[in-house]
Design a protein around this motif. Structure first.
Motif, short mmCIF file in Angstrom:
data_model
loop_
_atom_site.label_atom_id
_atom_site.label_comp_id
_atom_site.label_asym_id
_atom_site.label_seq_id
_atom_site.Cartn_x
_atom_site.Cartn_y
_atom_site.Cartn_z
N GLY A 143 0.74 -1.24 -0.03
CA GLY A 143 0.03 0.09 0.02
C GLY A 143 0.89 1.19 0.19
N THR A 144 2.02 1.16 0.51
CA THR A 144 2.92 2.19 0.16
C THR A 144 3.32 2.64 -1.14
OG1 THR A 144 4.97 1.01 0.67
CG2 THR A 144 3.81 2.02 2.57
N LEU A 145 3.92 3.78 -1.36
CA LEU A 145 4.09 4.28 -2.82
C LEU A 145 5.41 4.56 -3.00
CD1 LEU A 145 2.54 5.74 -5.25
CD2 LEU A 145 3.04 7.73 -4.33
N ASN A 146 5.95 3.84 -4.11
CA ASN A 146 7.31 3.95 -4.66
C ASN A 146 7.72 5.14 -5.29
OD1 ASN A 146 9.82 2.83 -5.39
ND2 ASN A 146 9.31 1.81 -7.09
N SER A 147 8.61 5.81 -4.84
CA SER A 147 8.74 7.13 -5.30
C SER A 147 9.83 7.23 -6.32
CB SER A 147 9.28 8.16 -4.19
OG SER A 147 8.17 8.14 -3.29
N SER A 148 10.84 6.56 -6.24
CA SER A 148 12.21 6.65 -7.36
C SER A 148 12.26 5.47 -8.09
CB SER A 148 13.06 7.25 -6.52
OG SER A 148 13.27 6.57 -5.35
N GLY A 149 13.32 4.77 -7.48
CA GLY A 149 13.73 3.54 -8.42
C GLY A 149 12.89 2.53 -8.65
N VAL A 150 13.50 1.34 -9.26
CA VAL A 150 12.78 0.26 -9.50
C VAL A 150 12.97 -0.85 -8.45
CG1 VAL A 150 12.21 -1.73 -11.16
CG2 VAL A 150 12.53 0.73 -12.07
N LEU A 151 12.07 -1.29 -7.79
CA LEU A 151 12.31 -2.27 -6.57
C LEU A 151 11.91 -3.74 -7.09
CD1 LEU A 151 11.31 -0.54 -3.30
CD2 LEU A 151 13.52 -0.84 -4.36
N GLU A 152 12.58 -4.81 -6.84
CA GLU A 152 12.23 -6.30 -6.85
C GLU A 152 11.98 -6.62 -5.24
OE1 GLU A 152 14.76 -8.75 -9.20
OE2 GLU A 152 14.54 -7.39 -11.13
N ILE A 153 10.57 -7.13 -5.14
CA ILE A 153 10.26 -7.43 -3.84
C ILE A 153 9.83 -8.79 -3.85
CG2 ILE A 153 8.51 -6.76 -2.23
CD1 ILE A 153 8.69 -4.09 -3.29
N ARG A 154 10.20 -9.44 -2.56
CA ARG A 154 9.75 -10.83 -2.41
C ARG A 154 8.61 -10.71 -1.51
NH1 ARG A 154 11.64 -15.05 -5.58
NH2 ARG A 154 13.60 -14.26 -5.12
N VAL A 155 7.45 -11.57 -1.88
CA VAL A 155 6.32 -11.43 -1.15
C VAL A 155 6.43 -12.02 0.45
CG1 VAL A 155 3.95 -12.07 -0.88
CG2 VAL A 155 4.83 -11.18 -3.03
N LEU A 156 5.93 -11.37 1.38
CA LEU A 156 6.30 -11.76 2.52
C LEU A 156 4.76 -12.38 3.11
CD1 LEU A 156 8.70 -9.86 4.94
CD2 LEU A 156 8.70 -12.40 4.26
N ARG A 157 3.63 -11.55 2.98
CA ARG A 157 2.32 -11.74 3.36
C ARG A 157 1.55 -11.68 2.19
NH1 ARG A 157 3.49 -8.12 8.00
NH2 ARG A 157 4.27 -9.23 9.88
N THR A 158 0.30 -12.68 1.99
CA THR A 158 -0.43 -12.66 1.14
C THR A 158 -1.68 -11.57 1.58
OG1 THR A 158 -1.41 -14.28 2.09
CG2 THR A 158 -0.04 -14.92 0.33
N THR A 159 -2.57 -11.46 0.60
CA THR A 159 -3.80 -10.38 0.71
C THR A 159 -4.25 -10.12 2.17
OG1 THR A 159 -4.02 -10.56 -1.73
CG2 THR A 159 -5.57 -9.23 -0.45
N GLY A 160 -4.70 -11.16 2.52
CA GLY A 160 -5.50 -11.24 3.67
C GLY A 160 -4.75 -11.02 4.88
N GLN A 161 -3.43 -11.13 5.16
CA GLN A 161 -2.46 -10.94 6.12
C GLN A 161 -1.67 -9.69 6.02
OE1 GLN A 161 -2.93 -13.05 8.68
NE2 GLN A 161 -4.38 -13.82 7.53
N SER A 162 -1.66 -8.94 4.99
CA SER A 162 -0.83 -7.81 4.77
C SER A 162 -1.34 -6.80 5.73
CB SER A 162 -1.07 -7.25 3.22
OG SER A 162 -2.41 -6.66 3.08
N THR A 163 -0.13 -5.93 6.02
CA THR A 163 -0.22 -4.78 7.02
C THR A 163 -1.58 -4.05 6.80
OG1 THR A 163 1.91 -4.69 7.28
CG2 THR A 163 0.89 -2.86 7.92
N ILE A 164 -1.77 -3.50 5.42
CA ILE A 164 -2.94 -2.94 5.22
C ILE A 164 -4.25 -3.43 5.54
CG2 ILE A 164 -3.13 -3.34 2.77
CD1 ILE A 164 -3.72 -0.02 4.44
N ALA A 165 -4.47 -4.75 5.14
CA ALA A 165 -5.57 -5.58 5.41
C ALA A 165 -5.71 -5.84 6.87
CB ALA A 165 -5.32 -7.02 4.59
#
Length: 740
Positions: A306-328
């Motif tokens: 849910g946070t906004l990437n402002s500048s560079g390109v990031l490759e991210i490894r998923v830690l939590r799926t939709t129902g368990q994410s911080t924003i959810a």
């Protein structure tokens, strides 16, 4: 807790509720059902939360029971909140009903003009004064646009309760059918006191029209209170760019699994919680943590969905799926806090439950008094005053006083990175007497950092730190990592390390650019014949402050000392000063030794501290303070804080603390900035003040309006308008919390 282990929690969207009496009726009816352990209904959110034993009760049975009461109901799934929060269906329906009802009511307003004109009266068609024409206008309003009120009133009475709809139906039906009777029995016509006509069709139509206007305004205002939650929903993305062996592929976020690799470009939102696998960027976390400046992220750092990437390109490894994410989880916690009733709300519910029947009796007594004593035989005037009493006293504003304030406040708190797990926490936090802060990871960063570099003759701070970093770079010890990080932060070159040997509990021995480096405890180096007597004079004060010291020798000669400590967060002292100003007794609790605790306590403004505290001792401290009559709030982040967090009157989990700490807490600060703690207390205080203002407005309104209606100084349409305005006043007052 074990008793609730087998219970299921369902959330229902309930439409058609108009006041606290409606919520109380649902709670009473559903609460009696077999298998239902607990039910909580929130009028402002139009939600019902039910805890039930799935073996003894089904969701369909709960829905059917609520539908029998005359309310619309449907099960809310995890994906429904977004559309539900933005729904304008109630607004559109109320607006349409008001406008259509107004079209039939306007002729009555026109007909009333001559009776209120100060001098010359404007022309009014004779048709508008014709009682048969008035009847034709009143019928569609009374039984068409007023039909929803009849249905809900019937359902309420059938189930042994009364609500606002009962008052509206009683008032409008009395006016309509009395006028209807007079129309067909002209010999019974008697003029009411001060009324322009013996017929009251205008009264019934105006009341229904004004009620629909009030519903429209109230629905629009309540929708504004959900804006904060809507912002959270808007931060959830529907698709993500997944990296596969075949290249990039856009996939639904719901299909992602833990371990999937995602690519997030500048300007895109991070789909889910994860760890940066590749790339560097600045990420805007303001809507999640309240952090105003973008946070730099690099390989190994965690990112929040849910946070906004402002500048560079990031490759991210998923830690939590939709129902368990911080924003959810954040959305879920905010909704639960808004659904849960604060203790003060239960007081309002009890009052509202007896208010409607009491007012109905008062209206009957009013009619009898005016008909028998006030204006003997003037049935019209007595009826008008009784109708005004019925309409003026509806407890709508009282029912909205608490839930609307909690709804707005919890949404505003979420914007600042503060989540109250329940309404009771929001109510009680500001009542704290003693505020206990865990030290490590809460007041401090929780990791050692280089604080001082003392270089011996022939060395500079830069050369000493560079050589030590070269020697320590192959070690995984936290102190070694802190030295390397400090050298990199200062822009120093970290030389390659040749031979390397780590001696547990003592230090390291390494070769850097052909120079022999030995670093570790003073005792270990002195055992190898390297004296540090002169350096100790400068290092002694650092040890007394509780700092950890690394003694460094180069080619067998003392080269200096590097001091490390778990440093205090820069915002901690200002935040604690602010909390002191709010009347809190601040105390520090830590498992560290007394010297380290004292040093941190002095940095925080000489607060009282407890050192060498094991988890059970922290728990004992909380209980001891409570036994003295103190209300205790515990703030911590670790597993060792969990018992104290659970035992405290209010437990506050900070930042990326352990899941155990979060589970034991009543409030969750999403960032480790303790200014959020001061904000949490301030929001709690402001919210309770706002609720008390709302309740005072409701009671004052009734205290002034009911006597005016009893004495005949308030026409029914004026009473209905005032009733709607009272609810609107409460909502507008609650919306001020959006600026807290």
């Amino acid at each position: 807790m074990s008793g609730q282990a087998d219970l299921s929690r369902i959330t229902l969207h309930v439409t058609g509720m108009t006041c606290a009496a409606c919520a109380a009726r649902i709670e009473k009816a559903v609460g009696k059902m077999d298998g239902v352990a607990e039910v909580s209904v929130n009028v402002a959110l139009e939600r019902a939360v039910v805890l039930l034993d799935a073996k003894r009760a089904r969701t369909e049975q709960i829905e059917a029971r609520i539908a029998q009461l005359g309310f619309g109901v449907r099960l809310l799934n995890s994906d429904d909140g977004k559309s539900d929060a933005n729904s304008g269906e109630e607004i559109r329906r109320s607006r349409a009903m008001f406008l259509l009802s107004l079209a039939f009511t306007l002729p009555f307003f026109w007909a009333m003009i001559p009776h209120h004109a100060a001098s010359s009266s404007p022309w009014v068609p004779e048709l508008l004064a014709n009682p048969w024409f008035q009847l034709a206008l009143a019928v569609p309003v009374q039984f068409g646009f007023g039909l929803p009120f009849y249905i809900r009133a019937y359902e309420a009475l059938k189930n042994g309760s009364a609500n606002m709809d009962v008052l509206i139906v009683l008032g409008t039906s009395t006016a309509f059918f009395y006028s209807h009777y007079l129309l067909f029995h002209p010999g019974q016509v008697m003029m009411g006191s001060g009324h322009h006509s013996p017929y009251y069709f205008d009264t019934s139509t105006m009341i229904i029209t004004i009620v629909w206007l009030g519903r429209w305004i109230e629905a629009s205002a309540r929708k504004r209170t959900a804006d904060s939650l809507s912002q959270l929903y808007a931060m959830q993305t529907d698709t993500a760019c997944m990296l596969t062996p075949d290249g990039e592929r856009q996939v639904p976020v719901d299909t992602l699994k833990e371990g999937d690799l995602l690519r997030v470009r500048p300007g895109e939102r991070v789909p889910l919680d994860g760890i940066v696998a590749q790339g560097t960027s600045a990420v805007d976390e303001s809507l999640i943590t309240g952090e105003s400046m973008p946070v730099k992220k690099r390989k190994g750092d965690r990112v929040i969905g849910g946070t906004l990437n402002s500048s560079g390109v990031l490759e991210i490894r998923v830690l939590r799926t939709t129902g368990q994410s911080t924003i959810a989880r954040m959305i879920r916690m905010v909704e639960e806090a808004q659904n849960a009733k604060a203790p003060i709300q239960r007081v309002a519910d009890k009052i509202a439950a007896v208010f409607v029947p009491a007012i109905a009796v008062t209206a009957v007594c009013t009619f009898l008094y005016w008909y028998g004593l006030g204006e003997p035989g003037a049935a019209g005037g007595a009826l008008e005053k009784a109708i005004a009493v019925l309409l003026i006293a509806c407890p709508c504003a009282l029912g909205l006083a608490t839930p609307v304030s909690i709804l707005v406040a919890s949404g505003r708190a979420a914007q600042k990175g503060i989540v109250y797990m329940e309404g009771a926490a929001l109510e009680r936090l500001h009542q704290t007497d003693i505020l206990l802060f865990d030290k490590t990871g809460t007041v401090t960063f929780g990791a050692p950092k280089v604080t001082d570099v003392i270089a011996a003759e022939g060395e500079t701070q830069a050369t000493l730190l560079s050589k030590l970093a070269g020697a320590e770079q192959l070690s995984e010890h936290p102190l070694s990592r802190a030295v390397v990080d400090e050298a990199e932060r200062r822009g120093l070159r970290v030389p390659d390390c040749g031979s390397f040997l780590a001696v547990p509990g003592c230090g390291v021995r390494a070769e850097v650019h052909g120079r022999g480096i030995v670093a570790g405890t003073r005792r270990w180096l002195e055992e190898q014949g390297i004296p540090f007597a002169e350096t100790e004079r400068a290092a002694g004060p650092l040890r007394s402050q509780g700092k950890q010291l690394i003694y460094v020798a180069v080619d067998g000669r003392p080269a200096g000392v590097v001091a490390l400590a778990d440093t205090v967060r820069p915002t901690a002292a200002p935040a604690l000063r602010q909390l002191k100003k709010q009347g809190m007794d601040i105390r520090l609790v830590t498992g560290d030794h007394a010297a380290a605790a004292k040093a941190v306590a002095e940095r925080l403004g000489n607060v009282r501290y407890y050192a060498d505290m094991l988890p059970d001792q922290k728990l004992g401290l909380v209980r001891r303070l409570q036994s003295q009559g103190k209300r205790v709030t515990m703030v911590g982040d670790g597993i060792n804080d969990a018992p104290a967090l659970a035992a405290a009157d209010i437990g506050v989990a900070v930042g990326n603390g352990t899941d155990v700490a979060k589970a034991a807490a009543d409030v969750h600060l999403l960032k480790s900035d303790l200014k959020a703690m001061a904000d949490a207390v301030r929001i709690s205080r402001k919210t309770m003040a706002n609720i008390h203002q709302n309740m005072a407005l409701s009671f004052c309104y009734n205290a002034l309006a009911i006597p005016a209606a009893l004495s005949g100084h308030l026409a029914p349409w004026m009473a209905c308008t005032a009733m709607a305005l009272s609810s609107l006043t409460v909502i507008i007052n609650a919306l001020r919390l959006k600026r807290v």
